[in-house]
Design a protein around this motif. Structure first.
Motif, mmCIF file in Angstrom:
data_model
loop_
_atom_site.group_PDB
_atom_site.id
_atom_site.type_symbol
_atom_site.label_atom_id
_atom_site.label_comp_id
_atom_site.label_asym_id
_atom_site.label_seq_id
_atom_site.Cartn_x
_atom_site.Cartn_y
_atom_site.Cartn_z
ATOM 1 N N SER A 80 -52.589 -70.160 20.356
ATOM 2 C CA SER A 80 -53.435 -69.164 21.025
ATOM 3 C C SER A 80 -53.258 -67.764 20.429
ATOM 4 O O SER A 80 -53.942 -66.837 20.835
ATOM 5 N N GLY A 81 -52.305 -67.623 19.501
ATOM 6 C CA GLY A 81 -52.070 -66.320 18.889
ATOM 7 C C GLY A 81 -50.959 -65.518 19.539
ATOM 8 O O GLY A 81 -50.718 -64.378 19.169
ATOM 9 N N SER A 82 -50.247 -66.108 20.496
ATOM 10 C CA SER A 82 -49.182 -65.397 21.207
ATOM 11 C C SER A 82 -47.849 -65.508 20.467
ATOM 12 O O SER A 82 -47.537 -66.550 19.895
ATOM 13 N N PHE A 83 -47.072 -64.416 20.525
ATOM 14 C CA PHE A 83 -45.712 -64.450 19.992
ATOM 15 C C PHE A 83 -44.886 -63.351 20.646
ATOM 16 O O PHE A 83 -45.418 -62.404 21.218
ATOM 17 N N THR A 84 -43.564 -63.498 20.534
ATOM 18 C CA THR A 84 -42.620 -62.498 21.009
ATOM 19 C C THR A 84 -41.494 -62.387 20.001
ATOM 20 O O THR A 84 -40.966 -63.397 19.541
ATOM 21 N N ILE A 85 -41.144 -61.149 19.666
ATOM 22 C CA ILE A 85 -39.968 -60.872 18.835
ATOM 23 C C ILE A 85 -39.132 -59.852 19.601
ATOM 24 O O ILE A 85 -39.644 -58.805 19.993
ATOM 25 N N ILE A 86 -37.867 -60.170 19.816
ATOM 26 C CA ILE A 86 -36.967 -59.239 20.484
ATOM 27 C C ILE A 86 -35.848 -58.877 19.517
ATOM 28 O O ILE A 86 -35.230 -59.755 18.912
ATOM 29 N N PHE A 87 -35.615 -57.579 19.381
ATOM 30 C CA PHE A 87 -34.533 -57.075 18.543
ATOM 31 C C PHE A 87 -33.347 -56.761 19.450
ATOM 32 O O PHE A 87 -33.480 -55.996 20.401
ATOM 33 N N TRP A 88 -32.205 -57.374 19.146
ATOM 34 C CA TRP A 88 -30.982 -57.211 19.919
ATOM 35 C C TRP A 88 -29.938 -56.518 19.045
ATOM 36 O O TRP A 88 -29.789 -56.867 17.879
ATOM 37 N N LEU A 89 -29.203 -55.571 19.615
ATOM 38 C CA LEU A 89 -28.079 -54.990 18.886
ATOM 39 C C LEU A 89 -26.988 -56.049 18.782
ATOM 40 O O LEU A 89 -26.655 -56.709 19.775
ATOM 41 N N PHE A 90 -26.439 -56.215 17.589
ATOM 42 C CA PHE A 90 -25.422 -57.247 17.358
ATOM 43 C C PHE A 90 -24.098 -56.880 18.021
ATOM 44 O O PHE A 90 -23.333 -57.755 18.407
ATOM 45 N N GLY A 91 -23.843 -55.600 18.193
ATOM 46 C CA GLY A 91 -22.672 -55.130 18.948
ATOM 47 C C GLY A 91 -21.358 -55.723 18.474
ATOM 48 O O GLY A 91 -20.976 -55.583 17.318
ATOM 49 N N ASP A 92 -20.683 -56.431 19.372
ATOM 50 C CA ASP A 92 -19.370 -57.015 19.072
ATOM 51 C C ASP A 92 -19.476 -58.375 18.398
ATOM 52 O O ASP A 92 -18.487 -59.096 18.301
ATOM 53 N N GLY A 93 -20.647 -58.757 17.983
ATOM 54 C CA GLY A 93 -20.816 -60.028 17.275
ATOM 55 C C GLY A 93 -20.961 -61.207 18.213
ATOM 56 O O GLY A 93 -21.132 -61.060 19.419
ATOM 57 N N TYR A 94 -20.909 -62.393 17.621
ATOM 58 C CA TYR A 94 -21.024 -63.623 18.400
ATOM 59 C C TYR A 94 -19.762 -63.830 19.239
ATOM 60 O O TYR A 94 -18.653 -63.563 18.784
ATOM 61 N N GLN A 95 -19.986 -64.314 20.473
ATOM 62 C CA GLN A 95 -18.894 -64.554 21.403
ATOM 63 C C GLN A 95 -19.184 -65.827 22.179
ATOM 64 O O GLN A 95 -20.299 -66.346 22.144
ATOM 65 N N GLU A 96 -18.184 -66.302 22.910
ATOM 66 C CA GLU A 96 -18.403 -67.451 23.781
ATOM 67 C C GLU A 96 -19.215 -67.006 25.001
ATOM 68 O O GLU A 96 -19.238 -65.831 25.349
ATOM 69 N N GLU A 97 -19.841 -67.969 25.647
ATOM 70 C CA GLU A 97 -20.722 -67.659 26.775
ATOM 71 C C GLU A 97 -20.002 -66.918 27.889
ATOM 72 O O GLU A 97 -20.523 -65.953 28.426
ATOM 73 N N GLY A 98 -18.817 -67.329 28.255
ATOM 74 C CA GLY A 98 -17.952 -66.763 29.280
ATOM 75 C C GLY A 98 -18.485 -65.654 30.161
ATOM 76 O O GLY A 98 -18.573 -65.788 31.360
ATOM 77 N N LYS A 99 -18.839 -64.519 29.611
ATOM 78 C CA LYS A 99 -19.255 -63.346 30.387
ATOM 79 C C LYS A 99 -20.671 -63.533 30.929
ATOM 80 O O LYS A 99 -21.528 -64.115 30.294
ATOM 81 N N TYR A 100 -20.907 -62.987 32.111
ATOM 82 C CA TYR A 100 -22.224 -63.032 32.722
ATOM 83 C C TYR A 100 -23.243 -62.280 31.870
ATOM 84 O O TYR A 100 -22.938 -61.246 31.289
ATOM 85 N N ASP A 101 -24.435 -62.812 31.820
ATOM 86 C CA ASP A 101 -25.593 -62.158 31.205
ATOM 87 C C ASP A 101 -25.465 -61.975 29.691
ATOM 88 O O ASP A 101 -25.688 -60.901 29.158
ATOM 89 N N ARG A 102 -25.101 -63.052 29.028
ATOM 90 C CA ARG A 102 -25.122 -63.056 27.565
ATOM 91 C C ARG A 102 -26.313 -63.876 27.116
ATOM 92 O O ARG A 102 -26.774 -64.774 27.798
ATOM 93 N N ARG A 103 -26.802 -63.562 25.943
ATOM 94 C CA ARG A 103 -27.907 -64.310 25.323
ATOM 95 C C ARG A 103 -27.279 -65.297 24.354
ATOM 96 O O ARG A 103 -26.603 -64.910 23.410
ATOM 97 N N CYS A 104 -27.477 -66.578 24.624
ATOM 98 C CA CYS A 104 -26.902 -67.634 23.794
ATOM 99 C C CYS A 104 -28.001 -68.313 22.989
ATOM 100 O O CYS A 104 -29.147 -68.399 23.433
ATOM 101 N N PHE A 105 -27.637 -68.807 21.821
ATOM 102 C CA PHE A 105 -28.600 -69.397 20.902
ATOM 103 C C PHE A 105 -28.269 -70.871 20.698
ATOM 104 O O PHE A 105 -27.215 -71.216 20.145
#
Length: 152
Positions: A80-105
Motif C-alpha cells: 500500500s506504500g506504507s513504511f516506518t523508519i525509527i532512528f534510535w540512539l545507540f547509547g550504551d549499546g546492546y544489552q539484555e532485556e532485563g530492564k523495563y522498556d527496552r527495544r529488543c530485536f
C-alpha cells in the motif's frame, strides 16, 4: 580595579569561545549508523551523533535517503506504500532485556539484543501519502511538492 575587570572579561571570553567550539564540534560530527534492524515495512536504525535540531534531523534524512536506500534498502514500503523508519540512539549499546522498556530485536539470536528506548526521529508514510517526520519537538509533513510543513 580595571585590571580585575579585564581579567574577568578575558576569562568570560575564553569560556564563551570554548563553549562555542564544543557546540560546533558536537554539531559537525558525522552521524554513525551502528545497525539496521528490519521487520516487514518497519526499520529501526541505531545511530550515534544524530543531529540535535528538528531541522538538522530532517535535512540529514533528505540528504542521506538515497544512501540509506542503496546501502540498507530502506525504506521498504508495503504493497500500500506504507513504511516506518525509527532512528534510535545507540547509547550504551546492546544489552539484555532485563530492564523495563527496552527495544529488543528478534533478528539477533543472542540474549544481548536490546537497547534502551531513546527514539530521536521517525519517518512514516501511510498508503503512499505524504511523508511524516516525527521528533520530540513536533511533527512535520513532506508533501508531494517537497514542502516541509510543521503540523500544529
Amino acid at each position: 580595579m580595571k585590571i580585575k575587570n579585564k581579567k574577568a572579561m578575558a576569562l568570560l571570553l575564553l569560556a564563551g569561545c570554548v563553549a562555542a567550539g564544543y557546540w560546533c564540534w558536537l554539531c559537525l560530527r558525522p552521524v554513525e549508523i551502528v545497525a539496521v534492524h528490519e521487520e516487514d515495512n518497519h526499520a529501526s536504525v541505531l545511530v550515534k551523533n544524530f543531529p540535535f535540531t528538528d531541522k538538522g534531523k530532517i535535512n540529514w534524512w533528505l540528504k542521506n535517503k538515497n544512501f540509506m536506500k542503496e546501502k540498507y534498502n530502506i525504506p521498504k514500503p508495503s504493497s500500500s506504500g506504507s513504511f516506518t523508519i525509527i532512528f534510535w540512539l545507540f547509547g550504551d549499546g546492546y544489552q539484555e532485556e532485563g530492564k523495563y522498556d527496552r527495544r529488543c530485536f528478534d533478528d539477533m539470536k543472542t540474549k544481548v539484543n536490546c537497547i534502551d528506548k531513546n527514539a530521536v526521529f521517525a519517518i512514516r508514510q501511510y498508503n503512499d501519502d505524504d511523508v511524516i517526520f516525527a521528533t520530540y519537538e513536533g511533527r512535520y509533513t513532506l508533501d508531494k511538492n517537497s514542502n516541509i510543513i510543521k503540523n500544529e
